[in-house]
Enzyme design. Structure first.
Site, mmCIF file in Angstrom:
data_model
loop_
_atom_site.group_PDB
_atom_site.id
_atom_site.type_symbol
_atom_site.label_atom_id
_atom_site.label_comp_id
_atom_site.label_asym_id
_atom_site.label_seq_id
_atom_site.Cartn_x
_atom_site.Cartn_y
_atom_site.Cartn_z
ATOM 1 N N SER A 122 -31.105 0.609 80.383
ATOM 2 C CA SER A 122 -31.823 1.714 81.006
ATOM 3 C C SER A 122 -30.908 2.908 81.215
ATOM 4 O O SER A 122 -29.767 2.774 81.647
ATOM 5 C CB SER A 122 -32.387 1.274 82.366
ATOM 6 O OG SER A 122 -32.931 2.386 83.048
ATOM 7 N N SER A 124 -31.005 4.926 83.479
ATOM 8 C CA SER A 124 -30.790 5.161 84.906
ATOM 9 C C SER A 124 -30.216 3.941 85.607
ATOM 10 O O SER A 124 -30.289 3.831 86.824
ATOM 11 C CB SER A 124 -32.121 5.546 85.573
ATOM 12 O OG SER A 124 -33.075 4.507 85.424
ATOM 13 N N CYS A 125 -29.612 3.015 84.836
ATOM 14 C CA CYS A 125 -29.188 1.758 85.436
ATOM 15 C C CYS A 125 -27.879 1.879 86.197
ATOM 16 O O CYS A 125 -27.496 0.974 86.919
ATOM 17 C CB CYS A 125 -29.045 0.669 84.373
ATOM 18 S SG CYS A 125 -27.663 0.933 83.246
ATOM 19 N N GLY A 126 -27.146 2.987 86.024
ATOM 20 C CA GLY A 126 -25.920 3.172 86.773
ATOM 21 C C GLY A 126 -24.701 2.549 86.135
ATOM 22 O O GLY A 126 -23.603 2.642 86.668
ATOM 23 N N VAL A 127 -24.855 1.897 84.976
ATOM 24 C CA VAL A 127 -23.706 1.326 84.284
ATOM 25 C C VAL A 127 -22.999 2.442 83.530
ATOM 26 O O VAL A 127 -23.637 3.298 82.932
ATOM 27 C CB VAL A 127 -24.160 0.231 83.292
ATOM 28 C CG1 VAL A 127 -22.977 -0.324 82.526
ATOM 29 C CG2 VAL A 127 -24.881 -0.874 84.035
#
Length: 283
Positions: A122, A124-127
């Site tokens: 994603s 927007s997953c922040g990874v």
């Protein structure tokens, strides 16, 4: 009263009727309209572990009903849970509810870590970008062939109009993303629609997978919106060498495509487009 012939007609679950208040100048009136349907679909896999059959829910996605079996198959491939079509024994939609079960062959090897919904795709997953790209690097099953295939610029420019003509549900609702497979001559081979751009890609890939077709490596895929990291990742998992988008790519999408020698194209119009990497495949 419903006639006998009406009872036998298939129900189109891809659209939902609504009544809207239409404002036109000073005129206000109610009118019938159609919306693209959005409903949850739970994907479950049935696999073998130490001689015993296990069932595991792996994803819940909001999708437009239709091509659910292809969506499930495509999801399993693009998320690295399976690598080949023959690892699927059967796909069954549950009679009641939005649930689909994929039964895998007894000898299918499953990475249990991928069943914990630790999907990194994603936007927007922040990874962090480097971690995401490194993760994809380890699981791509079909490395691309450098400088192959070659597609003429005119084929790219004409693709959005050919896709638009084929978008039956979009024509009725205006609310769906689309994903289409074209050969190097510009012929539209397969098209899928969904409220989610990622689902549309999975439906397209899963449809090819279930049909036993191996046309991706010789073709181009066009998406109706922007080119996100996740769409590039899914395309790479299927061995798609050319990904074109009517919208813009993200920075991470370009980095991922460049690292794997994919041709990534954005802002495709009838008279122009941008090539972000892999321009050797466009003539």
């Amino acid at each position: 009263m419903i006639s006998h012939s009406d009872e036998n007609m298939p129900i189109d679950r891809s659209v939902s009727p609504v009544t809207v208040t239409r404002i036109c100048g000073v005129t206000t009136q109610p009118e019938a309209d159609l919306l693209a349907t959005e409903e949850p679909l739970e994907i479950r896999i049935i696999y073998h572990l130490e001689g015993r059959r296990k069932q595991q829910p792996i994803s819940v996605t909001m999708r437009t009903p239709g091509e659910d079996e292809s969506l499930a198959a495509g999801f399993l491939l693009t998320e690295g849970i399976i690598q080949r079509a023959d690892q699927i024994e059967a796909i069954h939609a549950c009679r009641h509810g939005n649930v689909i079960r994929v039964r895998l062959q007894a000898d299918a090897t499953i990475d249990l870590s991928k069943l914990q919904r630790h999907f990194y795709t994603s936007s927007s997953c922040g990874v962090c970008g480097k971690s995401s790209i490194d993760a994809v690097q380890t699981i791509i099953p079909y490395p691309l062939i450098s400088q192959y295939p070659v597609v003429e610029s005119e084929v790219v420019r004409q693709a959005p109009q050919r896709l638009r003509i084929a978008q039956a549900v979009f024509e009725r609702t205006g609310g769906l993303h689309a994903c289409a497979l074209f050969n190097t001559s510009g012929q539209l081979l397969r098209m899928s629609e969904d409220v989610g751009r990622h689902n549309a890609m999975d439906k397209l890939i899963g449809g090819e997978l279930r049909a036993g077709a191996e046309r991706f490596r010789d073709s181009m895929v066009l998406v109706s919106g922007r080119a996100s990291f996740e769409l590039v990742q899914k395309a790479l998992m299927a061995g798609i060498p050319i990904l074109a988008a009517i919208g813009a790519p993200s920075s991470l999408a370009v980095q991922l495509a460049a690292q794997h020698d994919m041709t990534l194209i954005g802002f495709v119009r009838a008279d122009r487009f941008n090539i972000y990497c892999g321009d050797e495949r466009i003539c």
